[in-house]
Design an enzyme around this catalytic site. Sequence first.
Site, PDB file in Angstrom:
ATOM      1  CG  HIS A  27     -17.434 -15.139  -8.788  1.00 52.75           C
ATOM      2  ND1 HIS A  27     -16.312 -15.103  -9.580  1.00 52.75           N
ATOM      3  CD2 HIS A  27     -17.841 -16.438  -8.745  1.00 52.75           C
ATOM      4  CE1 HIS A  27     -16.037 -16.324 -10.006  1.00 52.75           C
ATOM      5  NE2 HIS A  27     -16.949 -17.143  -9.524  1.00 52.75           N
ATOM      6  N   PRO A 116      -8.523 -20.436  -3.841  1.00 45.79           N
ATOM      7  CG  PRO A 116      -6.545 -21.634  -3.990  1.00 45.79           C
ATOM      8  CD  PRO A 116      -7.071 -20.236  -3.986  1.00 45.79           C
ATOM      9  CG  LEU A 117     -13.855 -21.328  -2.103  1.00 51.70           C
ATOM     10  CD1 LEU A 117     -15.271 -21.855  -2.272  1.00 51.70           C
ATOM     11  CD2 LEU A 117     -13.880 -19.840  -1.792  1.00 51.70           C
ATOM     12  CG  HIS A 262     -21.512 -17.966  -6.723  1.00 55.88           C
ATOM     13  ND1 HIS A 262     -20.954 -17.770  -5.481  1.00 55.88           N
ATOM     14  CD2 HIS A 262     -20.563 -18.586  -7.473  1.00 55.88           C
ATOM     15  CE1 HIS A 262     -19.720 -18.267  -5.480  1.00 55.88           C
ATOM     16  NE2 HIS A 262     -19.462 -18.768  -6.679  1.00 55.88           N
ATOM     17  CD  GLU A 411      -0.539 -34.384   7.247  1.00 52.85           C
ATOM     18  OE1 GLU A 411      -0.016 -35.414   7.704  1.00 52.85           O
ATOM     19  OE2 GLU A 411      -1.775 -34.190   7.204  1.00 52.85           O
ATOM     20  CG  HIS A 460      10.514 -40.848   6.828  1.00 52.98           C
ATOM     21  ND1 HIS A 460      10.915 -39.768   7.581  1.00 52.98           N
ATOM     22  CD2 HIS A 460      10.447 -41.905   7.687  1.00 52.98           C
ATOM     23  CE1 HIS A 460      11.095 -40.155   8.842  1.00 52.98           C
ATOM     24  NE2 HIS A 460      10.827 -41.455   8.927  1.00 52.98           N
ATOM     25  CG  ASP A 468       6.400 -47.058   8.045  1.00 53.29           C
ATOM     26  OD1 ASP A 468       5.972 -47.883   8.875  1.00 53.29           O
ATOM     27  OD2 ASP A 468       6.949 -45.993   8.364  1.00 53.29           O
ATOM     28  CG  HIS A 472       3.732 -44.300   5.473  1.00 52.80           C
ATOM     29  ND1 HIS A 472       2.459 -44.778   5.342  1.00 52.80           N
ATOM     30  CD2 HIS A 472       3.750 -43.565   6.616  1.00 52.80           C
ATOM     31  CE1 HIS A 472       1.725 -44.365   6.372  1.00 52.80           C
ATOM     32  NE2 HIS A 472       2.487 -43.622   7.150  1.00 52.80           N
TER      33      HIS A 472
END
Length: 661
Positions: A27, A116-117, A262, A411, A460, A468, A472
Site C-alpha cells: 500500500h 485491523p483498522l 491505495h 466491549e 454468565h 435472560d 445472553h
Amino acid sequence: MANIDTMSVNAIRVLAADAVQKAKSGHPGLPLGCAAVAYEVWAKEMKHNPANPDWADRDRFILSGGHGSTLLYSLLHLFGYGLTKEDMMQFRQWGSLTPGHPEYRHTKGVEATTGPLGAGMAMAVGMAMAEAHLAAKFNKENYPVVDHYTYVLGGDGCMMEGISSEAFSLAGTLGLHKLIVIYDSNKISIEGNTDIAFTEDVKKRFEAFGFQTLVVEDGNDLEEIHKAIVAAKADTTRPSMIMVKTQIGYGCPAKQGKASAHGEPLGDENVAALKENLGWPTQEPFFVPEEVYANYAAISAEKAKAEEAWNKMFAEYCAKYPEMKEAWDAEFNMDIAKDLIDNEEFWTYDEKPEATRNLSGVVLNRLKNYVPNLIGGAADLSPSTKTYMKDMGDFSKDDYTGRNLHFGVRELAMAAIGNGMTLHGLRAFVSTFFVFSDYVKPMARLSSLMRIPTTYVLTHDSIGVGEDGPTHEPIEQLAMLRSMPNFHVFRPADATETIAAWYSAVTSKETPTALVLTRQNLPQLAGSSKEALKGAYILEDSTKATPDAIIMATGSEVQLAVEAKAVLAAEGVDVRVVSMPCMDLFEEQSEEYKEAVLPKNVRARVAVEALIDYGWGRYVGLDGATVTMTGFGASAPAATLFEKFGITTENVVKAVKSVVK
C-alpha cells in the site's frame, strides 16, 4: 537541490514506493501522502531514542493504518532502529522484519500490531490512560518521571470503524490530554472517493467527544504541522485531533489523489516518474543520499540526549524517594505474583457453594495487594462480573490514580484499550458477559498475536444465565476462544480452580487468559487441586488401574460428572473423572502427563459441557460421546434449562453406558 528536510521527507516516500514495488504487493498511498507529517513528528516533535527503543519515558507512536507499514519501516530504517536497507528490500517476504502489517515483538520500534483498522486508535487510548495513571502514581514535584505523549496516525478507514468512536468517546470523557490523534484526511478509500459511504463532519464528531480539534490544510507544510502539534500539547485538559489534509499517493503524477494509489504497487514507470517529480538524484532502487542519512543520524543523536537527561533525573528521584524506586520496581516486575503459588492465604476459600464469578471477585481483591500494576474494569458490568477492586479508587479525569476502570458499554474498544495498557507495562484485565465475547474477539486475537497477557473476565458462562434467554446464553463462544493459538481459556469448576485460573493469568508473560465464570452457585469439590494449572487433571479416579471409562467436564458440569461416577459405581461401572478447566494448558503439558490423565487405551470417553461440543472430538475420539448443547438455549430458570436440554446426571450416566463395551 532541495533543502535537507524536504529530501528527508522524500526519502521516506522513495523507500516506501521501492519496497512495495519490489514486493509487487502493498500500500504505497498512505506513506506517500503522510511522509511529511511522519517526518515532522519523529524528527521534531516526538521524544524517542533509536538506541533504546524500550526507554520507559519515550513518546509512543502507533500507525493505526497498519497497511501503510512501509511508512513506519522507512522511519525505523532512517532513524537507525536497526532495520537495514536489506530488510526494506525483503518487505512482505518470508522471515523478514518487514511484514505486510507492523507486528509488535517482531520488529524493533513497533509499539503495537496494527492492521485491523481502528484497532491502533483504541490501543493508543489505552497507552494514554496508562501514561496518565503512572504519572499520577509516580511523579513528584520537579521529578516528572512519567511524562510522554501518545501519537496515533490513521485515515478515513480508521474513522469509519466503530471501535475508534467507542475509544475516543471515552478518551474525551477522561480528558487524556497527552493523546494526539493525527487524522490522514485524503478522502479516498479502496472503492473510490469517501463520499460514497462517509460524508460526516469528523471534526464536529471529535468536538462532541470532547477533543480539541485542529486542521492542517496542507499535509506537506512542515511548519503548519509543527504549529498544530504545539497547539495540541498546549491544551492540558483535552485530547487533540489534528486533521491533516493530504493527497494519497502524493508525488506520483499518474496516481496522486486516486484510489488506485491505495493498495497496489505504483508500477516501474510510475516509480520512476515519482522520483523524477520529487527531484530524486537517481533512479536506483532504495537509494538514499548520504546527506539524508547524516541528517537522520544527527537527529537521532540529539534525541538520545532526552533519555540521558531523564536517566539523570530518575537517578536523583530514586535517591531522594527510595520508597518510590521500590514501588517502581514492583510496578514493572512481571514475576511479582509467582510466589503466590506457595501462599496459603491466597489459596484459602470458604466451603460453601459459590458462583465462580463471586469467587473470582474474592481472588481479584486478594491479588490487588500483591500485584500493584493490576488495573482494569468492565463494560458497565462490574457489579455483575465482580471485577471491582475495593479501596483502589476509580480512574477518572479527576483522579488518574484509580485502578478501577469504567469502560462504559464499549466491549470492542475496552479490549483494545486493555491491550494498550498491557503494551505499556500494566497488568490489565477487562470484563463483560461471556456471550459478548463476540464483541471482544477481534482484540483478544490481537492480544494473542502480540503475545501480551491481557486478562479477559467473562461471566454468565452458559445456559445457567437462565431467564435472560438465548441472546445472553453463550453456546459457541467457548469453542471460538479455544480455537485461537496462544490463548488460555479457563472454565473453573470451583474455588481452587478459580484461584488457579487467576494465578495463571497474572503470572503469564506472553499469553492472554480468559476466565469463563458462572452466574449460578457451584459446590467446592473435594478432589480439586493446584493441578488445575496443568489444564486438566484427575479429580476422582477409578479403583482400577485402567478405568472402564473417563468422564471429562469443565465448570458447572464437573459436579454432574462426579455425581454420575457415584451412580455408575453402584452399577459396577468404574470411571475416572477428569476436570479440564483449560484445554490449552493441557496441550502444553508433556506427553507423559497427558497419557497419565487420558490414557490412549481407554477409548470409552464422555465429555460434559453446557455449550456446543465443537473441540471435544480430539478427546472423546470416534468411540466417545458428548453431553452438550446443540441449540441456542431458552428463557427459563437455570435448573429448568439444564433439565430440558439434557445436561443432567442421568444423561451423563446414559452416555457412559453407551460407550462402555
